[in-house]
Design an enzyme around this catalytic site. Sequence first.
Site, PDB file in Angstrom:
ATOM      1  N   LYS A 148      -2.988   4.346   3.510  1.00  0.00           N
ATOM      2  CA  LYS A 148      -3.069   2.991   4.051  1.00  0.00           C
ATOM      3  C   LYS A 148      -1.762   2.240   3.896  1.00  0.00           C
ATOM      4  O   LYS A 148      -1.113   2.306   2.855  1.00  0.00           O
ATOM      5  CB  LYS A 148      -4.201   2.194   3.391  1.00  0.00           C
ATOM      6  CG  LYS A 148      -4.167   2.206   1.875  1.00  0.00           C
ATOM      7  CD  LYS A 148      -5.575   2.116   1.340  1.00  0.00           C
ATOM      8  CE  LYS A 148      -5.749   2.639  -0.061  1.00  0.00           C
ATOM      9  NZ  LYS A 148      -5.425   4.048  -0.282  1.00  0.00           N
ATOM     10  N   GLY A 199       0.848  -1.180   0.000  1.00  0.00           N
ATOM     11  CA  GLY A 199       0.000   0.000   0.000  1.00  0.00           C
ATOM     12  C   GLY A 199       0.880   1.224   0.000  1.00  0.00           C
ATOM     13  O   GLY A 199       1.524   1.539  -0.990  1.00  0.00           O
ATOM     14  N   ARG A 200       0.974   1.896   1.132  1.00  0.00           N
ATOM     15  CA  ARG A 200       1.734   3.147   1.245  1.00  0.00           C
ATOM     16  C   ARG A 200       1.244   4.153   0.226  1.00  0.00           C
ATOM     17  O   ARG A 200       2.027   4.694  -0.554  1.00  0.00           O
ATOM     18  CB  ARG A 200       3.234   2.908   1.037  1.00  0.00           C
ATOM     19  CG  ARG A 200       3.889   2.040   2.096  1.00  0.00           C
ATOM     20  CD  ARG A 200       5.351   1.842   1.714  1.00  0.00           C
ATOM     21  NE  ARG A 200       6.058   1.050   2.679  1.00  0.00           N
ATOM     22  CZ  ARG A 200       7.171   1.436   3.298  1.00  0.00           C
ATOM     23  NH1 ARG A 200       7.678   2.605   3.074  1.00  0.00           N
ATOM     24  NH2 ARG A 200       7.765   0.641   4.141  1.00  0.00           N
ATOM     25  N   HIS A 201      -0.058   4.350   0.205  1.00  0.00           N
ATOM     26  CA  HIS A 201      -0.610   5.360  -0.687  1.00  0.00           C
ATOM     27  C   HIS A 201      -2.003   5.779  -0.237  1.00  0.00           C
ATOM     28  O   HIS A 201      -2.644   5.095   0.572  1.00  0.00           O
ATOM     29  CB  HIS A 201      -0.647   4.859  -2.132  1.00  0.00           C
ATOM     30  CG  HIS A 201      -1.190   3.481  -2.328  1.00  0.00           C
ATOM     31  ND1 HIS A 201      -2.450   3.105  -1.944  1.00  0.00           N
ATOM     32  CD2 HIS A 201      -0.621   2.372  -2.869  1.00  0.00           C
ATOM     33  CE1 HIS A 201      -2.639   1.839  -2.250  1.00  0.00           C
ATOM     34  NE2 HIS A 201      -1.542   1.356  -2.794  1.00  0.00           N
ATOM     35  N   ALA A 202      -2.415   6.920  -0.786  1.00  0.00           N
ATOM     36  CA  ALA A 202      -3.811   7.361  -0.669  1.00  0.00           C
ATOM     37  C   ALA A 202      -4.316   7.521  -2.094  1.00  0.00           C
ATOM     38  O   ALA A 202      -3.522   7.703  -3.024  1.00  0.00           O
ATOM     39  CB  ALA A 202      -3.897   8.683   0.088  1.00  0.00           C
TER      40      ALA A 202
END
Length: 143
Positions: A101, A52-55
């Site tokens: 997230k 993830g590590r993104h919006a």
Amino acid sequence: MYKSVTAVKLMEFQQLGDERGHLVVAECGKEIPFNVQRVFYIYGSDSTVIRGRHANKKSEFILVNVAGTSKVDVEDIYGAKKTYVLDHPHMGLYLPTMIWKNMYDFSKDSVLLCMSNQLYDGNEYIRNHDDFRALQREVKNGL
Ligand code: TYD
């Protein structure tokens, strides 16, 4: 108006099992609050990996650990954070837009099913947490 982490919802799907085993149904407009345009799944990530590590500006998601377990840290544009554990195939985590997230702590047998209301478009992903923090500052300053 950006959604806050209070809009992130842990959902419990009905288990329609009988003596032959379990069955979970997810229908658009019923269990799934959007029209599913995209399904992908994540597996083979071990306990040291953070995914993830993104919006997302446009994508909403429902995540289901159909096998195994994982954890999901969520953070909203106002700076609030929460952690969820996905450890049942009849549980789903609804994520609205603009929630940062991180998915992590994957068990060896983890298969994380992801459903989204959007086709893949890399341009609607915010992948740099500094960019997300800059947006948080703008929102805090009322810009
Ligand atoms: P990435 O978004 O990093 O996966 P995750 O958020 O699950 O950790 O995606 C990994 C690669 O796969 C990246 O090059 C983009 C590509 N990808 C698609 O082409 N379509 C998709 O729907 C997704 C989720 C990823």
